[in-house]
Structure formats: structure tokens, C-alpha cells
Motif scaffolding. Structure first.
Motif, PDB file in Angstrom:
ATOM      1  N   UNK A 204      57.388  32.777  38.467  1.00  0.00           N
ATOM      2  CA  UNK A 204      57.161  34.172  38.104  1.00  0.00           C
ATOM      3  C   UNK A 204      58.248  35.060  38.694  1.00  0.00           C
ATOM      4  N   UNK A 205      58.543  36.129  37.976  1.00  0.00           N
ATOM      5  CA  UNK A 205      59.482  37.145  38.465  1.00  0.00           C
ATOM      6  C   UNK A 205      59.004  38.478  37.898  1.00  0.00           C
ATOM      7  N   UNK A 206      58.184  39.165  38.678  1.00  0.00           N
ATOM      8  CA  UNK A 206      57.580  40.409  38.212  1.00  0.00           C
ATOM      9  C   UNK A 206      58.554  41.569  38.343  1.00  0.00           C
ATOM     10  N   UNK A 207      58.560  42.421  37.347  1.00  0.00           N
ATOM     11  CA  UNK A 207      59.384  43.628  37.435  1.00  0.00           C
ATOM     12  C   UNK A 207      58.773  44.641  38.392  1.00  0.00           C
ATOM     13  N   UNK A 208      57.446  44.509  38.621  1.00  0.00           N
ATOM     14  CA  UNK A 208      56.765  45.376  39.591  1.00  0.00           C
ATOM     15  C   UNK A 208      55.433  44.726  39.947  1.00  0.00           C
ATOM     16  N   UNK A 209      54.892  45.101  41.091  1.00  0.00           N
ATOM     17  CA  UNK A 209      53.550  44.686  41.497  1.00  0.00           C
ATOM     18  C   UNK A 209      52.731  45.959  41.662  1.00  0.00           C
ATOM     19  N   UNK A 210      51.716  46.094  40.819  1.00  0.00           N
ATOM     20  CA  UNK A 210      50.945  47.329  40.818  1.00  0.00           C
ATOM     21  C   UNK A 210      49.853  47.334  41.866  1.00  0.00           C
ATOM     22  N   UNK A 211      48.837  48.115  41.626  1.00  0.00           N
ATOM     23  CA  UNK A 211      47.736  48.285  42.583  1.00  0.00           C
ATOM     24  C   UNK A 211      46.515  47.477  42.194  1.00  0.00           C
ATOM     25  N   UNK A 212      46.656  46.629  41.149  1.00  0.00           N
ATOM     26  CA  UNK A 212      45.508  45.851  40.707  1.00  0.00           C
ATOM     27  C   UNK A 212      45.951  44.432  40.364  1.00  0.00           C
ATOM     28  N   UNK A 213      45.274  43.818  39.389  1.00  0.00           N
ATOM     29  CA  UNK A 213      45.518  42.432  39.032  1.00  0.00           C
ATOM     30  C   UNK A 213      46.587  42.330  37.947  1.00  0.00           C
ATOM     31  N   UNK A 214      47.375  41.250  38.012  1.00  0.00           N
ATOM     32  CA  UNK A 214      48.372  40.927  37.001  1.00  0.00           C
ATOM     33  C   UNK A 214      48.213  39.442  36.667  1.00  0.00           C
ATOM     34  N   UNK A 215      48.000  39.148  35.384  1.00  0.00           N
ATOM     35  CA  UNK A 215      47.563  37.823  34.961  1.00  0.00           C
ATOM     36  C   UNK A 215      48.722  36.910  34.596  1.00  0.00           C
ATOM     37  N   UNK A 216      48.664  35.679  35.142  1.00  0.00           N
ATOM     38  CA  UNK A 216      49.545  34.609  34.675  1.00  0.00           C
ATOM     39  C   UNK A 216      48.799  33.788  33.627  1.00  0.00           C
ATOM     40  N   UNK A 217      47.614  33.269  33.973  1.00  0.00           N
ATOM     41  CA  UNK A 217      46.796  32.477  33.055  1.00  0.00           C
ATOM     42  C   UNK A 217      45.348  32.952  33.161  1.00  0.00           C
ATOM     43  N   UNK A 218      44.662  33.033  32.025  1.00  0.00           N
ATOM     44  CA  UNK A 218      43.234  33.356  32.039  1.00  0.00           C
ATOM     45  C   UNK A 218      42.533  32.623  30.904  1.00  0.00           C
ATOM     46  N   UNK A 219      41.345  32.134  31.187  1.00  0.00           N
ATOM     47  CA  UNK A 219      40.445  31.610  30.147  1.00  0.00           C
ATOM     48  C   UNK A 219      39.113  32.311  30.355  1.00  0.00           C
ATOM     49  N   UNK A 220      38.922  33.369  29.593  1.00  0.00           N
ATOM     50  CA  UNK A 220      37.870  34.341  29.889  1.00  0.00           C
ATOM     51  C   UNK A 220      37.516  35.039  28.584  1.00  0.00           C
ATOM     52  N   UNK A 221      36.224  35.093  28.268  1.00  0.00           N
ATOM     53  CA  UNK A 221      35.812  35.758  27.027  1.00  0.00           C
ATOM     54  C   UNK A 221      35.441  37.220  27.240  1.00  0.00           C
ATOM     55  N   UNK A 222      35.654  37.716  28.465  1.00  0.00           N
ATOM     56  CA  UNK A 222      35.344  39.115  28.742  1.00  0.00           C
ATOM     57  C   UNK A 222      33.887  39.374  29.044  1.00  0.00           C
ATOM     58  N   UNK A 223      33.085  38.301  29.127  1.00  0.00           N
ATOM     59  CA  UNK A 223      31.669  38.459  29.436  1.00  0.00           C
ATOM     60  C   UNK A 223      31.384  38.313  30.913  1.00  0.00           C
ATOM     61  N   UNK A 224      30.186  37.864  31.242  1.00  0.00           N
ATOM     62  CA  UNK A 224      29.761  37.806  32.639  1.00  0.00           C
ATOM     63  C   UNK A 224      30.190  36.532  33.341  1.00  0.00           C
ATOM     64  N   UNK A 225      30.698  35.549  32.569  1.00  0.00           N
ATOM     65  CA  UNK A 225      31.184  34.305  33.169  1.00  0.00           C
ATOM     66  C   UNK A 225      32.557  33.987  32.598  1.00  0.00           C
TER      67      UNK A 225
END
Length: 398
Positions: A204-225
Motif C-alpha cells: 500500500x501507498x496511501x496519498x493520505x491517512x484520514x481520521x477514520x477507516x480506509x479499506x484495502x479488502x472487505x467482504x461485507x454486505x453492509x448489514x449487522x454481520x
């Protein structure tokens, strides 16, 4: 000496008890496969059997126990694979096996077929290099053009969404994400739904690191799990997943990742041992407990984005997913950048003649107007007289 358990990194100490049998606890290893779990006679008469005592190596895998007294058993037949963490620190440079015999007075001729089989298999296993672990998905991101990110391991090709830009990377090519809406979408496949063990790695080579999360990989349907999430939180490395609507995570403290800098990041989760280990540039930087279990959701996998709008700003390269744990040395190997290989290399070490050899691709050159072979660094060089000499290299198409 017969007591080498500490020198070889198996355990703090050993002790000896006389028996003719051992109790197999793991018959899934090459050494014990085919034997039933439980008592196994290994000698025709009672012999002094050596077992491990005290603190054991963190990376030790026990295959059989030796009865001590009452309900007490010691690890007796044990192995350390390449890269396993040793007792006293460090990692195993190669495979090691602890056989439960060899103490003073042990009669090797008393070994029966079972004992001889175990000894032969142990010798063969130690002498066989482990097969390299293969990822279930590997996006090299070297395509240089188009809208497809090819998975070279499992065929889980991804589609570039909202125009991330192909760019130069740490290992050949990479993708540059704008941090606003760019990402790669990979359709769901059951092979990408992980539960027991999992490892994630990426350059990884981020142009900036903010104040929250920055995703590399996610497997998530946006629900509770969710199944897994791997990325950064502020300037820290993080791994986690949603359980009943709460994000359960492990992250570093004080890492202070810097923008516009290449890092190799890795996260390993062992659901059986309830541990997460985080690595930066091949070195373990944090280990913590994770007592929750992820859910194998059927959502698509995304690179550079999560359903919560956590996008990656900057470059990603060589993104990998494994459905097993990697050793310390395997993580370190992935974090090592191989040397660049030139497309042509004229060493100029011939010392005579009119040909300058290309040691890489055969693009040999012809000395014109008699440049003189002479001593150089590191071996020799051709001295070219100004305005009089040149080196003519045949035209080649690469």
C-alpha cells in the motif's frame, strides 16, 4: 548430548519415562497419518521415552503424548515446521521433529513396525521442503490497462469501478484510487468466504491517512454481520468484522503510517486460537485476542472500498488472500521486493576481441574504432577515446 530440546527450540526441558506405547493425538500429519488416535505400541518392550517439559515452543505442533502419571501426559512426538516460532525466540530455519526415543539406555532394536514407520516418516518429513502456500486469490494489478483486475490464483477477476488509474507499483504495476468512489468489485464465491483461518496481504501507498477507516479488502454486505475487513484506521493497521451490528477489530497503536510511502501490510486471523497478528514490512507489530467469529456472507468482495463508504486513497499493489496462516518467514518473503532485472547488461569484462556481450538478452555490441580493453570496476571496462570510438549495438525490438 541427548537433551537437545532447548537447543533446537522445542521446549524448556525434557523428562523420561519407561513405556512401550505412545498416545496419538493428531493423525492428520504426514508422520502419523494412517494411525488411529489413541494408544499406539511403538516398541516390543518398555523403553525410556523422552517427552517435552516446561514451557513449549509457541509454534510447536504435538502429534502424540507420553503418559507420565495419573491423568498427566506430556507432548512426546512433536514437530516444528519452517518458520515456526521457537522456544526462547526466533523461528525455525527448517523443519524439525522431536521423536520420543533416544534417551540413555534406549534400545533401537526394540522398535516395532509402528516405531520404525514413525522414525522413517519423521526423517523424510524433515528432509522435504514444505510446499509453498498458495493464495485463494491474488490480484497482482499489473494489467496496465482495461477494466479487469485479474486474479492469477483462483480466477476471481474483479471489475474496476469509477475509473481507478493503472500506475507503476512496488512490484511492476499497481492501481491508484482517488479515495472518493474508486474500487474493484469481485463477485461472491464460496472460496472467498472464510471462517477458520485467514491471511490478507498487500503493498500500500496511501496519498493520505484520514481520521477514520480506509479499506484495502472487505467482504461485507453492509448489514449487522460481515466476513472480514482489512485496512487502516487513521495511521494504524487494522483488521475486523461486524458481529451483531458491532465492529469487532484489532489494530496497532503508535504505528504512525506515513503518506506517500510504500508499506507491506498483513493480517492473520486464527479463529480456533482466537488470535489476530498484524505485520508491517514483514515484521509482527501487534498480536491480540479476537474471541468473536465472522459470518460467511454472500456479499461481493471489494478492494479499495467498504459498504460504509470507507475508500482507499492512493496506490494498492499485489493484493492476496489465503485461507490459511502463513509463517513469519513466509510473510517476510512477501514483504521483500525482488531486485529489478535489466533488459540488457554489458559487463565489459571480455578483456579482448571486438564483441561486448549482453549477459541478459544477447544484444551483443561490436566495438568500433578500436576502444581498448583495460582494468575497471568491479572487473574491467572498455576505454573509449573521445570523438574516435563508439560501441555499435545491433537494433533489437523488445
Amino acid at each position: 548430548r541427548i537433551d537437545l530440546v532447548d537447543e533446537l527450540g522445542f521446549a524448556e526441558n525434557h523428562r523420561t519415562n519407561a513405556h512401550s506405547n505412545i498416545s496419538v493425538t493428531d493423525n492428520t500429519h504426514d508422520i502419523t497419518t494412517g494411525f488411529s488416535t489413541g494408544w499406539l505400541t511403538v516398541a516390543t518392550s518398555s523403553q525410556p521415552l523422552q517427552s517435552l517439559d516446561g514451557t513449549l515452543a509457541p509454534g510447536l505442533r504435538n502429534l502424540a503424548e507420553i503418559w507420565i502419571a495419573g491423568a498427566n501426559y506430556d507432548d512426546g512426538l512433536a514437530v516444528l515446521d519452517t518458520g515456526a516460532v521457537l522456544y526462547g525466540g526466533g523461528v525455525a530455519a527448517g523443519r524439525r521433529a522431536q521423536l520420543p526415543w533416544g534417551s540413555t539406555g534406549f534400545n533401537f532394536s526394540a522398535l516395532n513396525d509402528n516405531g520404525r514407520t514413525i522414525m522413517q516418516r519423521a526423517i523424510e518429513w524433515v528432509g522435504t521442503p514444505p510446499a509453498p502456500k498458495m493464495p485463494v486469490a491474488h490480484w497482482k494489478l499489473d494489467e496496465t490497462g482495461g477494466i479487469t483486475a485479474v486474479d492469477s490464483a483462483g480466477g476471481h477477476d474483479g471489475t474496476l469501478t469509477n475509473d481507478p488509474v493503472w500506475a507503476g507499483g512496488q512490484l511492476d504495476g499497481a492501481l491508484n484510487f482517488d479515495g472518493s468512489n474508486d474500487y474493484i468489485n469481485v463477485p461472491h464465491d464460496d472460496a472467498l468466504s472464510l471462517n477458520d483461518t485467514m491471511t490478507f496481504t498487500a503493498w500500500v501507498n496511501a496519498s493520505s491517512y484520514g481520521t477514520s477507516y480506509q479499506t484495502v479488502i472487505a467482504k461485507d454486505d453492509g448489514g449487522s454481520v460481515s466476513n472480514y475487513w482489512f485496512g487502516t484506521w487513521r495511521q494504524e493497521l487494522a483488521f475486523g468484522f461486524f458481529v451483531s451490528g458491532t465492529f469487532r477489530e484489532v489494530f496497532t497503536t503508535g504505528l504512525d503510517l506515513q503518506p506517500n510511502t510504500w508499506y507491506h501490510l498483513a493480517a492473520m486471523f486464527d479463529n480456533t486460537a482466537n488470535t489476530v497478528v498484524l505485520y508491517v514490512d514483514g515484521v509482527s507489530v501487534h498480536k491480540d485476542a479476537m474471541t468473536f467469529s465472522p459470518s460467511a456472507v454472500t456479499a461481493d468482495l471489494t478492494i479499495g472500498r467498504s459498504p460504509d463508504g470507507e475508500y482507499w486513497p492512493g496506490l494498492l499493489d499485489d493484493v492476496r488472500i489465503y485461507d490459511e496462516l502463513l509463517s513469519v518467514s513466509e510473510i517476510a518473503d512477501l514483504a521483500t521486493v525482488p531486485p529489478k532485472v535489466p533488459i540488457a547488461h554489458w559487463m565489459l569484462d571480455e578483456t579482448s576481441g571486438t564483441t561486448a556481450l549482453d549477459s541478459i538478452a544477447g544484444h551483443d555490441g561490436t566495438l568500433v574504432n578500436s576502444p581498448v580493453w583495460t582494468g575497471g570496476y568491479p572487473v574491467s571496462y572498455t576505454h573509449l577515446r573521445a570523438h574516435e570510438t563508439a560501441m555499435n549495438i545491433s537494433y533489437a525490438v523488445f
